[in-house]
Structures are given as structure tokens and as C-alpha cells.
Design an enzyme around this catalytic site. Structure first.
Site, short mmCIF file in Angstrom:
data_model
loop_
_atom_site.label_atom_id
_atom_site.label_comp_id
_atom_site.label_asym_id
_atom_site.label_seq_id
_atom_site.Cartn_x
_atom_site.Cartn_y
_atom_site.Cartn_z
N HIS A 82 0.85 -1.19 0.00
CA HIS A 82 0.00 0.00 0.00
C HIS A 82 0.88 1.23 0.00
O HIS A 82 1.85 1.32 0.75
CB HIS A 82 -0.91 0.03 1.24
CG HIS A 82 -1.70 1.30 1.33
ND1 HIS A 82 -2.89 1.48 0.64
CD2 HIS A 82 -1.49 2.46 2.01
CE1 HIS A 82 -3.36 2.69 0.90
NE2 HIS A 82 -2.53 3.30 1.72
N ASP A 161 -15.44 2.56 7.75
CA ASP A 161 -14.32 3.43 7.35
C ASP A 161 -14.74 4.38 6.25
O ASP A 161 -14.33 5.54 6.24
CB ASP A 161 -13.13 2.58 6.90
CG ASP A 161 -12.05 3.44 6.26
OD1 ASP A 161 -11.47 4.27 6.98
OD2 ASP A 161 -11.82 3.31 5.05
N ARG A 168 -14.27 12.90 7.40
CA ARG A 168 -12.96 13.51 7.64
C ARG A 168 -12.66 14.55 6.59
O ARG A 168 -12.10 15.61 6.87
CB ARG A 168 -11.87 12.44 7.63
CG ARG A 168 -11.76 11.63 8.91
CD ARG A 168 -10.88 10.40 8.71
NE ARG A 168 -9.56 10.75 8.21
CZ ARG A 168 -8.81 9.92 7.49
NH1 ARG A 168 -9.24 8.71 7.20
NH2 ARG A 168 -7.62 10.29 7.09
#
Length: 436
Positions: A82, A161, A168
Site C-alpha cells: 500500500h 471506514d 474527515r
């Protein structure tokens, strides 16, 4: 439990329990804790922070909010890489088939680009017919048969998430290392991996511009991996200039094909091999870095890596003719050079601005719903330390219309610094963070 009590507790800087975090995550998904309450909790976390235990509990709550893939049918080690995001970063397209050649399974779930960073899924969609949204069962079939597959994030993995991430973005809490950690690690752990390598970018084109911040994020990510019983290592790599020569989508696919053919940009190749060596070590294939690197080079030189990429693209519906003939990939019709105004050496690049210039050309998106022009992008002509003559192209811009071309050109004003002396060479790999 009540959402307001949990918000107040964190607002006062007190630690939350695992039960409180699990309850809030689940309650928000059910609609019992409102999104405005989640926004308040996000700001409290941003200001007060989370302990390492709290970060681990939040990661687990995200992971368990949806499907956790069972990869036990794959009789081998399941690994992934990642990246925290950068400009011109197409390593995943090269590394997934390379790792598969070494006998590892790579069930890669990647994302789209937003703002100055490119997305792996956007690049792969530049290949006509490529399907990045296979049903999970089909995805696992491809991984089992080919050794690797790359799809986009699905609604089944980590739905909590996704909600937290969206809020966010609009509550000014994106930069929280604790929240970044939980978001990244929950998605990767939900994919049923045995081991993970993290490419934490640092520099003028990264979300973490300083080595100190990048290392802080890396240690947080590795710590959660340890908590979850997974071998995780983070490699801090340089993003003070674009990675490779191409920035865009179709042109980055073409550059990835070059590397898979054993050609192409040296920096891109070296970063890919460095990450690949760590992936082989994390997967238990080859602990010695030099032998791992030599092994990966061999897969490029003998054509195995390219053949594996072709097989993966075909398995996901892509037109493999573009791999043998990259000129079939999209290319925007208008091209314009961006030239140096003085002679000297290229000493600095405001890399984030290069990414935003590519976005304005049509290669990226400012908002999630924006449409991408796969043929738009930038070809970098000079890298740090190169000699530059006045009037010489620093890069070439491509777009579908004059307005976009001009917007991209304006964004590049002041981005490239040319000085009298070449800069000191910077390392491609700054630091390795592994289990403590």
C-alpha cells in the site's frame, strides 16, 4: 451507551475503551449515532489523539464492520503493498505481477486518485475493458488462477471506514495520523492478508512532507500490524519529484509496461525493486535483499512479469493488445511544452503542484464525481540534478482542450527551481520501519 458521553470523554482527552469504540462505530452505521455526532468525535480525536491501543481497537472495529475475506483456499502466502499516495506512482501495476511470479498471492484492493495524487484503479481503467469491480468471488478466482488481481474498494469491505473517511474530508480532520492509520490498516487487514509492505511517501509531493511526520505514520501503521499479529514493514520512499517520467493514466500504464519489459525510468524501477524485495521478505520467500532484488530483475528480464501482467489484465476483461501496442492507449490531442526560463540545474520541484497541474489537464479529479480524461497528463523531461538550458522543455502537457491545457500550464508557474549548482543526490529509500 450514549454517543454524547463518548464525545465528551474524548473531548476531555480521556482514553476510550474498546467497547466504547466498537459501539460508536456500529451505532453510526445503524444510524443511532448521527453523522454530526461522528463529526464531533472526529474533531475530538484530531485534537486529543488516540493511544496506540485505541488506534488498534478502531482499526478492528472498521475491519469488522463489513466482510473480512477468507483466503484460506489459497495455498500460499497472501501479501499486498500500500502506498500513502504521490505523483506518478504506478508501482502497484508492476509489483503485483512481480510478486506473483515469486509464488506469492497478491489480492490487491486499490483506490482512486483525488486531488494531486493518482489512483491505481484510474490507471487500470485506461485499459479498454478492464473491470476493477469484480464480485469478490470472481476476484478470488482470478487471484487463485493468476496469482494477482487488482480491484477497487467494494461496499462489502469496511463500510464504517468509508463513512468516517467521507466526513474527515469535510470536517478538516484528514491529517490525523491516528485516523489515517485505522483507515489504511482496516482495509488491508479486511483483505485477509498474511503480510503487508507499506510505501510511506515523504517529500514535496507526499501527504507527509517531512521525514519526521512520515516516520511517525510508519511507526503507527507497523504498530497496528503487530497488534493484529501480521508482519508489516514500512519503507519511507522519496517523493520530492514525480516517480517516473509519466503522470496521468494511460501514459502511466504505458510506462509500467516499459518497466515490465525491462526498460524505462531508473528511479521507478529501483523503487519498485526495493519494495518488491521487502515484499518477498515479509512473505517469507527471500530474506536476503540482494538475492530478492536479483530474483525480481530476473522476472523482468525473462518476460515472466510482463506475461503475468497480460494474464491478469485478460482475466479482468482488459484488452491485452494495448500491452503489445501501447500506442493504442488513449492520448489527448493537444500537447504543449513547459520550458525553462533560465539555464542551470534542476534543484527542486514542488511536486504536489505538478500533481494538481495534471488534475487540471483532466488526468485527475478534484471531486469524487469528476470524470477523468485517460489520455491527459504530463511527461517529465527533466529530473532533479539534470542540466537545463533556457527554453528547453522541462515537461510536456497534454489535454483534450485549450482551456485545460492553459490551466495546467498556469499551475506550473514557479514549480521548477533551476539553480547554478546541482543539488546533493537524495536517497530513494530514506528509512525502513519494521516490527519493534
Amino acid at each position: 451507551m450514549r454517543a454524547v458521553d463518548i464525545i465528551r470523554k474524548k473531548r476531555e482527552g480521556l482514553p476510550l475503551t474498546a467497547a466504547e469504540i466498537e459501539w460508536f462505530v456500529a451505532a453510526n452505521l445503524r444510524g443511532e449515532a448521527a453523522d454530526y455526532q461522528l463529526g464531533a468525535l472526529l474533531m475530538a480525536i484530531f485534537l486529543r489523539g488516540l493511544s496506540p491501543d485505541e488506534v488498534g481497537w478502531l482499526t478492528r472495529a472498521f475491519m469488522n464492520s463489513g466482510v473480512v475475506l477468507d483466503l484460506s483456499r489459497l495455498a500460499g502466502t497472501k501479501v499486498d503493498k500500500h502506498s500513502t499516495g504521490g505523483v506518478g506512482d504506478k508501482v502497484s501495476l508492476i509489483l503485483a505481477p512481480l510478486a506473483a511470479c515469486a509464488g506469492l498471492y497478491v489480492p490487491m484492493i486499490a483506490g482512486r486518485g483525488l486531488g494531486h495524487t493518482g489512483g491505481t484503479i484510474d490507471k487500470l481503467e485506461a485499459i479498454p475493458g478492464y473491470n476493477p469491480f469484480l464480485p469478490l468471488a470472481d476476484f478470488l478466482d482470478v487471484v487463485e488462477r493468476v496469482g494477482c488481481a487488482i480491484i477497487g474498494q467494494t461496499g462489502e469491505l469496511c463500510p464504517a471506514d468509508r463513512k468516517w473517511y467521507a466526513l474527515r474530508d469535510v470536517t478538516g480532520t484528514v491529517e490525523s495520523i491516528d485516523l489515517i492509520t485505522a483507515s489504511i490498516m482496516s482495509k488491508k487487514l479486511a483483505a485477509g492478508l498474511d503480510a503487508l509492505v507499506l510505501d510511506v511517501k515523504v517529500g514535496s509531493g507526499a501527504f507527509m512532507p517531512t521525514l519526521e511526520l512520515a516516520e511517525k505514520l510508519a511507526r503507527s501503521l507497523v504498530r497496528v500490524g503487530v497488534q493484529m499479529g501480521k508482519p508489516v514493514r514500512a519503507v519511507l520512499t522519496d517523493m520530492n519529484q514525480p516517480l517516473g517520467r509519466e503522470i496521468g493514466n494511460a501514459n502511466e500504464v504505458a510506462e509500467s509496461i516499459e518497466i515490465l519489459q525491462g526498460r524505462g525510468d531508473r528511479r521507478l524501477l529501483d523503487v519498485t525493486l526495493a519494495l518488491g524485495a521487502h515484499l518477498l521478505a515479509a512473505g517469507g520467500v527471500e530474506k536476503n535483499a540482494e538475492r530478492a532484488t536479483a530474483r525480481l530483475r530476473g522476472y523482468l528480464e525473462n518476460g515472466q512479469a510482463l506475461a503475468r501482467f497480460v494474464t491478469m489484465v485478460a482475466a479482468q476483461g482488459g484488452d491485452t493488445r494495448v500491452i503489445e501496442h501501447p500506442e493504442r492507449l488513449a492520448r489527448a490531442p493537444l500537447e504543449k511544452p513547459f520550458v525553462a526560463t533560465r539555464s542551470g540545474y534542476l534543484t527542486a520541484v514542488a511536486t504536489t503542484e505538478v500533481g494538481y497541474a495534471a488534475m487540471l489537464l483532466g488526468a485527475g479529479r478534484e471531486r469524487a464525481e469528476d470524470k477523468i480524461d485517460f489520455g491527459a497528463g504530463i511527461t517529465v523531461n527533466k529530473q532533479l540534478g539534470d542540466r537545463v538550458e533556457a527554453g528547453e522543455p522541462l515537461c510536456f502537457l497534454r489535454a483534450g482542450d485549450e482551456n485545460r491545457l492553459e490551466a495546467g500550464r498556469r499551475r506550473l508557474a514557479g514549480v521548477f527551481t533551476v539553480g547554478d549548482m546541482p543539488p546533493a543526490p537524495a536517497p530513494l529509500v530514506h528509512r525502513i520501519v519494521a516490527e519493534e
